[in-house]
Every structure is written in C-alpha cells, then in structure tokens.
Design an enzyme around this catalytic site. Structure first.
Site, PDB file in Angstrom:
ATOM      1  N   HIS A  18      59.458  15.295 109.097  1.00 19.70           N
ATOM      2  CA  HIS A  18      58.116  14.728 109.149  1.00 19.70           C
ATOM      3  C   HIS A  18      57.928  13.790 107.966  1.00 19.70           C
ATOM      4  CE1 HIS A  18      53.714  14.479 109.384  1.00 19.70           C
ATOM      5  NE2 HIS A  18      53.846  14.905 110.622  1.00 19.70           N
ATOM      6  N   LEU A  28      52.214  21.726 117.094  1.00 16.89           N
ATOM      7  CA  LEU A  28      52.776  20.468 116.619  1.00 16.89           C
ATOM      8  C   LEU A  28      52.762  20.354 115.095  1.00 16.89           C
ATOM      9  CD1 LEU A  28      53.937  17.706 117.499  1.00 16.89           C
ATOM     10  CD2 LEU A  28      51.590  16.837 117.480  1.00 16.89           C
ATOM     11  N   ASP A  29      53.953  20.084 114.518  1.00 16.00           N
ATOM     12  CA  ASP A  29      54.126  19.868 113.075  1.00 16.00           C
ATOM     13  C   ASP A  29      53.645  21.045 112.231  1.00 16.00           C
ATOM     14  OD1 ASP A  29      55.275  17.360 113.471  1.00 16.00           O
ATOM     15  OD2 ASP A  29      53.336  16.343 113.434  1.00 16.00           O
ATOM     16  N   ALA A  30      53.645  22.235 112.810  1.00 10.63           N
ATOM     17  CA  ALA A  30      53.178  23.402 112.061  1.00 10.63           C
ATOM     18  C   ALA A  30      54.198  24.540 112.086  1.00 10.63           C
ATOM     19  CB  ALA A  30      51.845  23.885 112.620  1.00 10.63           C
TER      20      ALA A  30
END
Length: 298
Positions: free
Chosen positions: A206, A241-243
C-alpha cells in the site's frame, strides 16, 4: 546466479519448521523441544513470544531432519496426536527444501515487479515464480526479460467479466501449484473467493503508512498537506479492504523542498523495499498471523 547462492544451496540440509500458537501455559517449550531432541533432531532456531494481554503463546522452531527418527510425512500426525489437542494448539509445519511458489499480480507500474524479479534471479530467495498475471499488456516485456510466463486477462470497466476472469486466474494458479500471491501494485480489488482460497497468503503493498490518505493521488494529497514523512505498508489481503494483518512498514522524511514528483520517486523506492521485506519474511516462514495481527519472528 551468484556463486554464494550456489554454494549455499548445496550445503543446505533439510529442516522442518513449525509455527504454533496456543493459550499460554507451563511446559510447552519443554515438551516440544523434548519431542524433537528425543527423536534425534538438532534444533537450529527457537523464538517464542507471550501476549500477556490475550494470554497467548507463540513460537517458531526449526530443526534438522538428518537423523530424525520420525519420517517427515508422519511428523504432523505425531504433533497433532501428542500436543495439539492437549494444549489447544494451532500449528503449521513446513520443510525448507519444499520451495514456496509465488505468483505476481501486476498492472502498469514496474518498480515493485523489477525489484521482486531481481531478488529472485540473483538467488536471494528460495522461491519459484511460475507465472506473472496482469490485467494489462504493458509489463510483458519485463516478464520476458526474466523468462517468466506472462498471462493477461483484461477486466472491463463495468467489471461485468470480473468473476469470469478471476475463475480463469484461479484455475491457472492451481495448475501452477502456486502457494502464495504478491500484488505488486496490482490495481484491482481481489474478491472474497480468491482471498478464501489463499488465506493470509496474498501480500499487498500500500502506497502509504496506514491509515493515511485514501483515494487517488495520495502523494499529491500528502504534498498539499505539507506532511513531513511518507510511508509504505505491506499487509496480507483480507475482505476488509487495506485492513489486513500488517507485515512491514517504513517511512522516509521529506521537506518543503519536495514536490509531488519527488514524493512519487521516494514513495516508489520505499514501496519496493517494504514489499520485499514482507515477501522475505513470508518465504522464510517467519510470520504467524493471529486475529488481525502478525507475529514477526526475527
């Protein structure tokens, strides 16, 4: 390949690696090490950690298989029978001479892909890369430079063929016996079906130090805010998402002299480093996931 890695591979002896976690209690280390040494195993590595807040015990242990009395195909059964139920233990067993098989997913940006392939080609990693998958033709030339098969499935703007594309990708991954996936700036969301097929085995990079600027042009947002550091985060992909569990993070300092272009350059350099560190730890089997966190062994 460098001579150092040729020599290293010749000298490398087969080992077993076990990652485990269970409720913390007395005697776990003693029991596991006794099991190994009583069966003529030579312990090469042991690292453990206790999460006192949750009362959980975590350990990574590696031992030589030469002269080990239990056949490798029976080790998992022995551990399950003797210890797993007794200690409410969850464990994974690996062997260092069975190389992980990594698929790389890319879109149009090449910086992370080049870094991954350079480390692979130099012999830095004990890993195989049977395929590179993309939604664009742009990076085929990179795959050809490294003599790795490159597969493209274009995804329509309305995503009407996304399910069909992912089904074809998963079929290929199965054929290639892929064990984990690296998203090297792959600009598509992975669906639940693939995540479930590779739980905690899809690594993403990310372009920020999570949590941070969301949406388009994160470096431009950072510049407009006048931030003093930018970062990158590598994590396992989950349906949130992205976690997902964070594996590796790093930052670089910036000043008022930086503009959006210099931030992009510094950010991309950081992305390469952070992603490769995460991949290295995964290949070495030094990551243990618990809840939504990771235990990273040294």
């Amino acid at each position: 390949m460098h001579e150092f890695y040729r020599v290293y591979r010749k000298k490398m002896r087969p080992t077993a690696i076990m990652l485990l976690h269970c409720p913390d209690q007395k005697g776990i280390i003693s029991e596991v090490t006794k099991f190994i040494t009583d069966n003529k195993g030579n312990i090469l590595y042991l690292d453990q950690y206790v999460d006192r807040q949750d009362g959980m015990f975590f350990m990574r242990i590696e031992w030589e298989l030469e002269n080990f009395l239990i056949p490798r195909e029976k080790i998992k059964e022995y551990i399950s029978t003797l210890y797993a139920q007794r200690y409410k233990m969850t464990f994974n067993l690996y062997f260092n001479d069975i190389r992980p098989r990594m698929a790389i997913f890319v879109s149009k940006m090449s910086h992370c892909l080049y870094d991954l392939l350079a480390r692979y080609k130099s012999g830095e990693w004990e890993v195989d890369i049977p395929c590179i998958i993309s939604n664009h033709e742009d990076l085929r030339y990179v795959a050809e430079q490294f003599d790795i098969p490159y597969y493209v499935w274009s995804i329509k703007k309305d995503h009407s063929n996304k399910a069909e594309v992912e089904e074809a990708e998963m079929k290929l991954l199965k054929e290639k016996k892929v064990t984990f996936i690296v998203l090297a700036r792959y600009m598509q969301i992975i669906t639940e079906k693939m995540i479930e097929a590779y739980p905690h085995h899809i690594i993403n990079i990310h372009h920020s130090f999570l949590p941070a600027f969301v949406g388009a042009k994160p470096y431009h947002q950072a510049w407009e805010r006048g931030v003093k550091i930018i970062g990158a985060t590598s994590h396992y992909v989950t349906s949130d998402l992205d976690a997902g569990p964070i594996i590796e993070q790093d930052v670089v300092r910036i000043t008022h002299k930086d503009d959006p272009d210099s931030l992009v350059l510094k950010g991309r350099d950081l992305e390469k480093i952070v992603l490769s560190r995460a991949v290295t730890k995964h290949i070495q089997r030094k990551i243990l996931t618990y809840n939504n966190k990771t235990i990273i062994f040294s």
